[in-house]
Design a protein around this motif. Sequence first.
Motif, short mmCIF file in Angstrom:
data_model
loop_
_atom_site.label_atom_id
_atom_site.label_comp_id
_atom_site.label_asym_id
_atom_site.label_seq_id
_atom_site.Cartn_x
_atom_site.Cartn_y
_atom_site.Cartn_z
N GLY A 49 89.04 -33.62 19.42
CA GLY A 49 89.29 -34.98 18.95
C GLY A 49 90.17 -34.97 17.72
O GLY A 49 90.19 -33.99 16.96
N HIS A 50 90.91 -36.05 17.52
CA HIS A 50 91.73 -36.16 16.32
C HIS A 50 90.87 -36.14 15.06
O HIS A 50 91.26 -35.58 14.04
N GLY A 51 89.70 -36.77 15.14
CA GLY A 51 88.82 -36.87 13.97
C GLY A 51 87.81 -35.75 13.87
O GLY A 51 86.87 -35.85 13.08
N CYS A 52 87.98 -34.69 14.64
CA CYS A 52 87.00 -33.60 14.66
C CYS A 52 87.37 -32.55 13.62
O CYS A 52 88.29 -31.74 13.83
N VAL A 53 86.66 -32.53 12.49
CA VAL A 53 86.93 -31.59 11.42
C VAL A 53 86.71 -30.16 11.89
O VAL A 53 87.51 -29.26 11.63
N TYR A 75 91.21 -34.69 24.60
CA TYR A 75 90.89 -35.45 23.39
C TYR A 75 89.97 -36.61 23.74
O TYR A 75 90.34 -37.48 24.52
N VAL A 76 88.79 -36.63 23.13
CA VAL A 76 87.82 -37.67 23.46
C VAL A 76 88.01 -38.94 22.63
O VAL A 76 87.32 -39.94 22.89
N ASP A 77 88.91 -38.91 21.65
CA ASP A 77 89.12 -40.10 20.82
C ASP A 77 90.57 -40.59 20.87
O ASP A 77 91.00 -41.35 20.00
N GLU A 78 91.32 -40.16 21.87
CA GLU A 78 92.70 -40.60 22.03
C GLU A 78 92.72 -42.07 22.49
O GLU A 78 92.12 -42.43 23.50
N ILE A 135 92.72 -42.72 27.39
CA ILE A 135 92.65 -41.28 27.66
C ILE A 135 91.36 -40.71 27.08
O ILE A 135 90.64 -39.97 27.74
N GLY A 136 91.07 -41.07 25.83
CA GLY A 136 89.88 -40.55 25.18
C GLY A 136 88.60 -41.01 25.85
O GLY A 136 87.66 -40.22 26.01
N GLY A 137 88.55 -42.28 26.24
CA GLY A 137 87.36 -42.81 26.90
C GLY A 137 87.07 -42.09 28.21
O GLY A 137 85.92 -41.76 28.52
N GLN A 138 88.12 -41.82 28.98
CA GLN A 138 87.93 -41.12 30.25
C GLN A 138 87.59 -39.65 30.04
O GLN A 138 86.80 -39.08 30.79
N ASN A 139 88.17 -39.03 29.00
CA ASN A 139 87.85 -37.63 28.73
C ASN A 139 86.40 -37.46 28.29
O ASN A 139 85.72 -36.51 28.70
N LEU A 140 85.91 -38.38 27.45
CA LEU A 140 84.52 -38.30 27.01
C LEU A 140 83.58 -38.55 28.18
O LEU A 140 82.56 -37.87 28.34
N ASP A 141 83.93 -39.52 29.03
CA ASP A 141 83.11 -39.80 30.21
C ASP A 141 83.11 -38.60 31.15
O ASP A 141 82.07 -38.24 31.72
#
Length: 683
Positions: free
Chosen positions: A559-563, A592-595, A617-623
């Motif tokens: 994810g973009h926000g994943c430290v 990317y789960v937050d794209e 994209i992020g919503g479908q990747n997380l799902d």
Amino acid sequence: MKLLRLILAFIILAVGNSAHSQVIEAPEWKAEIQEDSYSSGDTIRVKFTAKIPKDWYMYSSDFDPNLGPTVTQFQYNNSTDSKALGPVTPVGAKKKYDEIFEGEYTYFTKEAVFKQKFRINNKDAIINASVSYQLCSDVTGQCIPFNSDIVVNGVTPGNNKPKGNEIKQTGAALELEPFQNEFKPEQKESEGFTFLLSFFLVSFGAGLAALLTPCVFPMIPMTVSYFTKSNSNRKKAIWQAIFYGFSIIAIYTVIGTLFSVLFGAAFANFLSTHWIPNLFFFIVFVLFALSFFGLFEIRLPNSFVNKVDRQSNKGGIIGLFFMAFTLVLVGFSCTGPIVGTILLQAAGGERLQPLIGMLGFSLAFALPFTLFAIFPNWLKSLPKSGGWLNTVKVVLGFIELALALKFLSMVDQVYHLDFLSRDIYLTLWIVIFSFLGFYLLGKINFSHEEKRTSVSVGRMISSLLVFSFVIYLIPGLLGAPLKGLAGYLPPISSQDFNIKAYSNNGISEDKNEEIAECGTPKYDELLELPHGIQGYFEYEQALKCARKKNKPIFIDFTGHGCVNCREMEAAVWSDPKVLKRLKEDYVVVALYVDEKKELPENEWYVSTVDNRIKKTIGGQNLDFMIQKLNANAQPYYTLVNPDGSLLAAPKGYDLNVDRFVEFLDRGLKRFKEKNDENIFAKN
């Protein structure tokens, strides 16, 4: 550098941080027939029980399914041998009103119990039940769906003792088939505890720092004198001081509790990546910095403070409590930004973090008042109030200003605005911390301060440390990885100038070969893999390439926000042993789960996990991650055979390079074994 990372973990909102997230197995279900004996045509009662893991809870079956959370649902075979009568009945479920969903739901902790009536028509009847449900954690903010198949065997009329039951655990009841999985995820049991302990210790340090501000420090001797002089009975004075300290802790802990209720797990992804909260947090941190610089003071209304102060004159326990409340309010102009920073750190949906943070902060804040009251002679060792208190405040202001950029960077990364590249970000940090160094040397003064003609030893040492940090940052402008800060800086791919890439003329033969063989990676205009790794950003495209090249797939759920994802890329992926394996042995795909990029409408679908439309994209990747692996923590590394089976236990955040190499080698070995098995079967 470890200490630096720990400090930054406190003062930066580690949005998307999932190092302490857990991946759990489906709970153990048992089915018990309540009747000791029964005959054909009788009605029996079956009790279904599930053991719920510690710090997790399960939603029940008896609330409005349109509310939001996943309602537990039972389905049965309903053959001619047996038939379910009426709805399933939950036993002992708790009720709670959720402000986010704006409704009341029921749930279980520790153990979930449901009862169902059946009519038995055949002596050899077997009851097949399938239950879909959701487990959520107050510690990590995760919610994971599951589906469990339960076979109640031996429902034979006339038997005094039923034979029992057999439980078959499967993945979530989803549209996608889960990966063929024979492995348990790798995880460290103490991971969540370690993170919370670290957060507690850093919050404790923040409480000590708050004591050194000009709003609070002068009040220590004044308050302690009250306890030692107002009562000739020393034991009573000590008891009053202890209660006073506990009152301070209680007040801050209540603040943390309220915050955890207002910002629950449902807002985690929104707070982590959406531009509105990140821009708001950026503005808040800038205001905190300006307040510490002396431009204005963040104060509560005087009328409110005075009303509370008058309550402290009542005496007794109530008076002591309001004395503590008055201290909290009076010190708000200095402690407010620090407390706000702790709470914003916990705004990513964590229920326990605000409580742990406020407990650590308030314990450090209350400790001196209690200890000095018990040992009043220690007061003589306290330094006198003076300009050094304002120095502490200004230093905190510079730090708050630097950290505000993290939120602005998050907006830039998630929405691909490209206005705050890594080198611009580093330039701003270099300037801010250089100004801090010059301030400590007395070269910069604010209007409300006296000009310094000399520099103390403490300020000199502090300035040396700050300038050393500045020098450490400078090579980053040329593309140095700065591994110690990797999780808190924009990705190196956003750097406008990278001397390593420039020396290679920006040309990659690997990339040309990859494109020629498998096609241009989808979304490569938006996303990029680090360290020159050539790969994909869509699973189906990676799967086709893996089949064509006969290679295993390395899936990076990120994810973009994943430290922690950035830390893994900088500290582990960059190692030559790891990089060689990723480039040569695997087809790499980063999901990317937050794209936030919205897909064409013909690619939207309704998820069977939460019945919501997945547009991005992020919503479908997380799902996809939840459906395939029953997990939603990042980073999460998964090795998959082109036939859809896992090659090794999925792996999370782990900075040990050797263990990561072992993980990759284990998957490659299993891939080769399966290849050999297929060749043997064909022959």
